[in-house]
Scaffold this motif. Structure first.
Motif, PDB file in Angstrom:
ATOM      1  N   ARG A  36       0.843  -1.168   0.000  1.00  0.00           N
ATOM      2  CA  ARG A  36       0.000   0.000   0.000  1.00  0.00           C
ATOM      3  C   ARG A  36       0.890   1.234   0.000  1.00  0.00           C
ATOM      4  O   ARG A  36       1.998   1.209   0.568  1.00  0.00           O
ATOM      5  N   GLN A  37       0.417   2.275  -0.637  1.00  0.00           N
ATOM      6  CA  GLN A  37       1.201   3.498  -0.725  1.00  0.00           C
ATOM      7  C   GLN A  37       0.335   4.661  -0.282  1.00  0.00           C
ATOM      8  O   GLN A  37      -0.732   4.911  -0.835  1.00  0.00           O
ATOM      9  N   ASP A  38       0.815   5.369   0.723  1.00  0.00           N
ATOM     10  CA  ASP A  38       0.127   6.525   1.263  1.00  0.00           C
ATOM     11  C   ASP A  38       1.055   7.723   1.172  1.00  0.00           C
ATOM     12  O   ASP A  38       2.281   7.573   1.294  1.00  0.00           O
ATOM     13  N   PRO A  39       0.509   8.922   0.981  1.00  0.00           N
ATOM     14  CA  PRO A  39       1.359  10.115   0.811  1.00  0.00           C
ATOM     15  C   PRO A  39       2.355  10.261   1.948  1.00  0.00           C
ATOM     16  O   PRO A  39       1.995  10.214   3.126  1.00  0.00           O
ATOM     17  N   GLY A  40       3.613  10.452   1.585  1.00  0.00           N
ATOM     18  CA  GLY A  40       4.654  10.669   2.578  1.00  0.00           C
ATOM     19  C   GLY A  40       5.150   9.424   3.289  1.00  0.00           C
ATOM     20  O   GLY A  40       6.066   9.513   4.110  1.00  0.00           O
ATOM     21  N   LEU A  41       4.568   8.273   2.986  1.00  0.00           N
ATOM     22  CA  LEU A  41       4.966   7.049   3.702  1.00  0.00           C
ATOM     23  C   LEU A  41       5.650   6.030   2.810  1.00  0.00           C
ATOM     24  O   LEU A  41       6.030   4.954   3.276  1.00  0.00           O
ATOM     25  N   GLY A  42       5.777   6.307   1.554  1.00  0.00           N
ATOM     26  CA  GLY A  42       6.400   5.345   0.652  1.00  0.00           C
ATOM     27  C   GLY A  42       5.543   4.102   0.495  1.00  0.00           C
ATOM     28  O   GLY A  42       4.335   4.104   0.752  1.00  0.00           O
ATOM     29  N   LEU A  43       6.165   3.015   0.102  1.00  0.00           N
ATOM     30  CA  LEU A  43       5.469   1.744  -0.054  1.00  0.00           C
ATOM     31  C   LEU A  43       5.621   0.931   1.225  1.00  0.00           C
ATOM     32  O   LEU A  43       6.716   0.860   1.793  1.00  0.00           O
ATOM     33  N   ARG A  44       4.562   0.318   1.650  1.00  0.00           N
ATOM     34  CA  ARG A  44       4.636  -0.580   2.793  1.00  0.00           C
ATOM     35  C   ARG A  44       4.103  -1.946   2.388  1.00  0.00           C
ATOM     36  O   ARG A  44       3.012  -2.041   1.813  1.00  0.00           O
TER      37      ARG A  44
END
Lengths: 112, 115
Positions: A36-44
């Motif tokens: 999942r990719q969320d703004p400012g968090l990169g890919l997790r």
């Protein structure tokens, strides 16, 4: 054409309504993974699979389920989606080691 | 706690400049470090590094790994507007006693190249 396909590409749903995002690859890859990719968090990394019937948790597995019954398919299941699962989801596959991972086009999910 | 830290988080340069993107990591049983480029779609693979001191090169992009100091750099020379993207660093951890295939990503560096 070698590719990873995801469906649906866009999804709006409501809290608690079970959904499945499909992922399929045609390259006979052993390794598949969901991010999942969320703004400012990169890919997790959510879950990954080294081969059929072998799956392992990544960074953020809570609220998600996966299965790998066939080599080509790796669906992501949200049993009871919540608004904090609103995100952009990518499926990827590769031979092992996960060097040249091929990413799917992404699924943009909004949970209301 | 972030296991892969990228810096800077954002960088704005002019065409022709040279940039250096940093990636430091702290993981158990390091196996490899990966660089990806992400434009307005899915990430695409750039490099995989497993050995210290060996530079990987592709055109104007190059990367090197320092396993002793636990970091990698990605260099882009003579930048072009087409280099504007998010650059992602990932580390694969695994090995004896650990599960193979576990990937840790940094938050990415947003590079903007102005004409």
């Amino acid at each position: 054409e070698a590719q990873v396909t995801q469906n649906p590409r866009y999804l709006i749903t409501v809290t608690g309504k079970k959904l499945t995002v499909t992922c399929s690859q045609n390259m006979n890859h052993e390794y598949m993974s969901w991010y999942r990719q969320d703004p400012g968090l990169g890919l997790r990394q959510i879950y990954y699979s080294m081969n059929v019937e072998v799956t392992d948790k990544g960074d953020v597995p809570e609220g998600y389920k996966v299965s790998r019954k066939e080599k080509r398919n790796f669906p992501l299941i949200l049993e009871s989606p919540s608004p904090n699962q609103t995100s952009l989801y990518f499926c990827a596959s590769s031979k092992y080691p996960p060097e040249t991972q091929y990413f799917g086009p992404g699924t943009r999910l909004l949970v209301l | 706690e972030d296991k892969v830290v990228q810096s800077p988080l954002s960088l704005v340069v002019h065409e022709g400049d040279t940039v250096t993107l940093n990636c430091s990591y702290e993981v158990t049983n390091f196996r490899s470090l990966l660089w990806y480029k992400q434009e307005k779609k899915a990430p695409t693979f750039l490099f995989m590094l497993t050995s210290s001191g060996i530079e990987k090169k592709s055109g104007r992009l190059s990367s090197i790994l320092d396993k002793k100091e636990l970091f990698s750099i990605l260099n882009i020379t003579a930048t072009q507007t087409g280099d504007s993207a998010i650059y992602l660093c990932a580390v694969e951890a695994g090995g004896r006693g650990s599960t193979l295939g576990r990937l840790y990503f940094g938050r990415g560096t947003q590079l903007t190249v102005w004409p």
